[in-house]
Design an enzyme around this catalytic site. Structure first.
Site, PDB file in Angstrom:
ATOM      1  CD  GLU A   1      -3.166  -1.101   2.061  1.00  0.00           C
ATOM      2  OE1 GLU A   1      -3.062  -0.360   3.041  1.00  0.00           O
ATOM      3  OE2 GLU A   1      -4.131  -1.873   1.898  1.00  0.00           O
TER       4      GLU A   1
ATOM      5  CD  GLU B   1      -4.704  -5.755   2.129  1.00  0.00           C
ATOM      6  OE1 GLU B   1      -5.486  -4.986   2.738  1.00  0.00           O
ATOM      7  OE2 GLU B   1      -3.479  -5.678   2.223  1.00  0.00           O
TER       8      GLU B   1
END
Length: 820
Positions: free
Chosen positions: A398, A495
């Site tokens: 991320e 995710e």
């Protein structure tokens, strides 16, 4: 137990202190006989000064590195060795202070996490400073083996093998890399023999080892007349490995024999234009076959790695495979896992998306830091690249998104500094090393990323969540999770998830009576995600009535049950959406080829996104995963009042099947109507529409069922015993269901060899039937199901010895109507 009640905060002083480990030992060999003696640490956590006989050998500052110290001139008959640790917290704070030029956010975790600051300034398990699912336990100590190596002439430090398929020669080859330390001042010549008996392959090589540390690379061509069985992911074939012996015989007369397993598989990450859609595909081809990636995300199994045994890892990984998963992402805020972890994945066919250990933060790029990271990456790639299970290296978790979406509110004028750091760390350093050390698998710089599009935009795309490229992470706790239209029709979902509470038996071990309510101090303390407990209740309220019992403990248990029902149903809906999107493009979006929900396992006993509780117990979500990841599955959804049923298949051949649809009124165990559609072709490795009808017509043909009074179940069945799990489709919220009455559930338990049979009976339709045997370790064949027939047989597979009496005594049966 550090996990008991509020001990994570009570024990904070331990990590603020400095600790020294020391011992005296006798050298078990004659020091004078050896040219070189090393003290080797496979893992030191984290910042330490290493002394032997009061001489400083060196320092460590990276938990993920291997350290070797030359002690040839220091070692005596009796030795005193010390490892003087510095508190990781104070070291990280100090490093952050040194970095004066500009700040590197985030400074600290959100207060709800009760964590420590500046995790990004220390090369240590990032989540040990706290995370939104875990406690803050910044450990210090020797977390892997430490040993003394003594040798003359030469020593083998790393040995790895990677396989390649040479297309134009139509032949498999193995690349064997050996890293040596050569003590002598002149080169050493010798012979290396590689033998793979099962493949009738034997090759010999003349080699010359240069003084110092260096590597030799050998290319072994596999005998063409042997049939090589490839390594396949779980559900797609066998995980064949071949015994291989590599023998080094050098002119010094000293021989090294290395036994290893050779696996043969190829992996490609395909990013190509898709007809009818802007952007690029993003999917994995294993041995030339596109594979839909089904699985979850892996976090460290414990805050204290010495508690993680082979059995711990086996149980969790086997549970993943048993739920029809074929992949896990080793997430970048934890650790590079233990050798046993990857060995098990090789054996049971779990593919690994391997992040490097950087997560949700920006990182420094000063010289010392980069040097440490370089050593870490060299070490980890050399250590791990032989594993066929690893299919991808990914630079971080991320961090591309963190800069692109400006999580840390960096003024626009200062952005370039951070972009430059980002490229420096993940591209110019990590990527360069990976490409030089391992040509056998792909690399992406981040997750989520737009893949080749991110590369084109200078490694930082404007929107890393773009559904037309790469992978996405997606979380939405406020929208109704039964509404499939809120989910991104992405190329790859790496995710996504919803929280739930672990079962009462798991919580009970670390709490006391006054903690057993949803709003207790303990329940608030354990929740490390802002408003997490409220978000669960809000999501439950979309479709279920909240518990109102006047008995506080019953109310707590009912709430726990509902959070698990909600989580299972939410992730089922989302995952089925990703699976049925694999073969279609709608408005330019689709061709989804991966679903990895967040997260597989838990680090402690607390509410989290996991489907396996701390200790390995399956939540209802994990039972649902067994079905929503099944190799053959019918999936239903509604669009503008039209019912669609898709046939989803991971099987390698087309099948002609029958779709059976059974409609029940909530008030009766006798079906209202049934429908069988024969000759339905479910295509290999795809998702195809197999049934479509307006909901109005469908209900009318069913003796005037209404949305509130009826429920649909359906499954696929073939002639050869092939059958999908039975799936369900709710026509209304269950809080609005009409005719759902109190079911009296009973079970009789019997033993059959080493498994236990539960014969269930019900007096009425029961939704989300949950069998719980408390802290007896094991799993059921099915759980959380909709029971539409009087009887059902469920099997219990124990993980440790138990008995019929124990199981009967511990059993609680719960269904939705039991929640009051």
């Amino acid at each position: 137990d550090p996990y008991y009640r509020f001990n994570d905060v009570m024990y904070r002083w331990i990590s603020l202190d400095n600790w020294t480990y020391s011992r005296t030992f006798k050298t078990p060999f004659d020091v004078k006989k050896w040219q070189k003696v090393n003290l080797v640490f496979e893992g030191v956590d984290t910042v330490a000064q290493i002394l032997m006989n009061n001489i400083t050998l060196g320092r460590t500052d990276n938990m993920f590195n291997r350290y070797s110290f030359d002690i040839t001139s220091v070692i005596k008959e009796v030795n005193f060795v010390e490892v003087r640790f510095l508190s990781a917290i104070s070291y990280a704070a100090e490093q952050s202070r040194y970095h004066k030029a500009y700040s590197i956010p985030p400074a600290c975790p959100p207060p709800v996490q009760k964590g420590e600051c500046h995790a990004n300034f220390i090369r240590k398990e990032q989540c040990s400073f706290s995370w939104d699912w875990g406690p803050s336990f910044p450990t210090q100590g020797i977390w892997k083996d430490v040993r003394i190596e003594a040798y003359n002439h030469y020593y083998l430090i790393y040995f790895s093998l990677t396989s390649f398929f040479v297309k134009n020669a139509q032949q498999w080859s193995l690349e064997i890399e050996s890293v040596f330390d050569v003590v002598s001042s002149k080169p050493i010549a010798g012979l290396v023999t590689v033998n793979i008996p099962k493949l009738q392959t034997q090759q010999a090589f003349c080699v010359e080892l240069q003084p110092g540390e260096g590597s030799i690379v050998l290319l072994v061509n596999i005998n063409k007349s042997s049939t090589v069985e490839a390594w396949w992911p779980n559900g797609h074939g066998k995980q064949t490995g071949y015994d291989m012996t590599t023998t080094f015989v050098m002119e010094t007369g000293y021989k090294i024999e290395k036994f290893s397993k050779a696996y043969f598989r190829t992996v490609e990450l395909v990013q190509e234009p898709i007809p009818g859609s802007p952007g690029l595909s993003f999917y994995f081809r294993i041995n030339g076959r596109p594979i839909f990636i089904k699985g979850s995300n892996w976090i460290p199994a414990d805050s204290f790695q010495d508690r993680v045994t082979y059995d711990t890892l086996w149980l969790l990984l086997k549970s993943a495979a048993d739920a029809n998963m074929n992949a896990l992402r080793v997430w970048g805020g934890g650790i590079y896992e233990h050798d046993e972890f990857y060995n098990i994945c090789d054996e049971i066919g779990i593919m690994i998306w391997q992040d490097f250990m950087f997560a949700c933060a920006l990182y420094p790029t000063d010289q010392n830091y980069l040097e440490s990271v370089k050593a870490e990456v060299f070490h980890q790639v050399r250590r791990l690249k032989s594993h066929p299970s690893i299919i991808l290296w990914s630079g971080n978790n991320e961090n591309e998104a963190a800069i692109a979406s400006n999580w840390f509110s960096i003024p626009y004028a200062d952005r370039d500094v951070y972009i430059k750091d980002y490229v420096m760390l993940y591209v110019k350093n990590i990527r360069e090393i990976v490409l030089s050390e391992d040509k056998s698998r792909p690399f992406v710089a981040s997750s989520p990323t737009n893949g080749l599009e991110s590369v084109k935009e200078g490694w930082l795309s404007q929107n890393p969540y773009d559904t037309h490229y790469g992978d996405t992470h997606f979380y939405d706790y406020s929208s109704d999770c039964w509404n499939w239209t809120v989910y991104p029709k992405t190329r790859f979902a790496s995710e996504y998830g919803f929280q739930s509470w672990p079962s009462f038996s798991t919580i009970e071990k670390v709490s006391s009576t006054e903690d057993w309510s949803y709003t207790s101090n303990f329940s608030l303390h354990r929740q490390h995600h802002e408003n997490g407990n409220d978000q669960m209740l809000q999501q439950i309220e979309h479709h279920f009535k909240l518990p109102q019992s006047t008995d506080p403990i019953k109310k707590f248990k009912d709430t726990i049950y509902l959070t698990q029902v909600m989580q299972a149903q939410c992730i089922k809906t989302e995952t089925e959406f990703y699976r049925f999107s694999q073969s279609e493009i709608i408005k330019g979006e689709g061709h989804t080829m991966g679903a990895l929900y967040w997260q597989l396992n838990d680090i402690w006993q607390a509410p989290s996104w996991a489907s396996l509780e701390y200790g390995g117990k399956w939540k209802l979500l994990h039972y649902f995963a067994q079905n929503f990841f099944a190799p053959l599955l019918p999936v239903a959804y509604e669009d503008k009042d039209v019912l669609h049923i898709y046939g989803v298949s991971d099987l390698h051949v087309d099948h002609k099947l029958t779709l059976k649809v059974v409609v029940h009124a909530w008030s009766s165990l006798e079906p209202v109507c049934t429908l069988a559609k024969d000759g339905v072709t479910v295509k290999a490795q795809s998702a195809v529409l197999i049934y479509k009808e307006s909901m109005n017509d469908f209900l009318k043909g069913c003796r005037n069922c209404t949305r509130k009074s009826c429920v649909i179940t359906f499954y696929l069945v073939g002639r050869d015993g092939l059958q999908s799990p039975t799936n369900h489709h709710f026509l209304s919220s269950l809080k609005d269901a009409e005719g759902l009455e109190k079911a009296y559930l009973s079970a009789s338990v019997s033993q059959q060899d080493d498994i236990y049979i539960f014969d269930l009976q019900t007096t009425a339709i029961a939704a989300f039937v949950s069998l719980d045997v408390g802290s007896i370790k094991g799993r059921f064949s099915d759980n959380g199901f909709l029971m539409t027939e009087k009887k059902k047989v469920v099997v219990f597979y124990p993980w440790e010895p138990t008995s019929v009496e124990e199981l009967e005594k511990s059993l609680t049966l719960t269904s939705l109507v039991d929640v009051v």
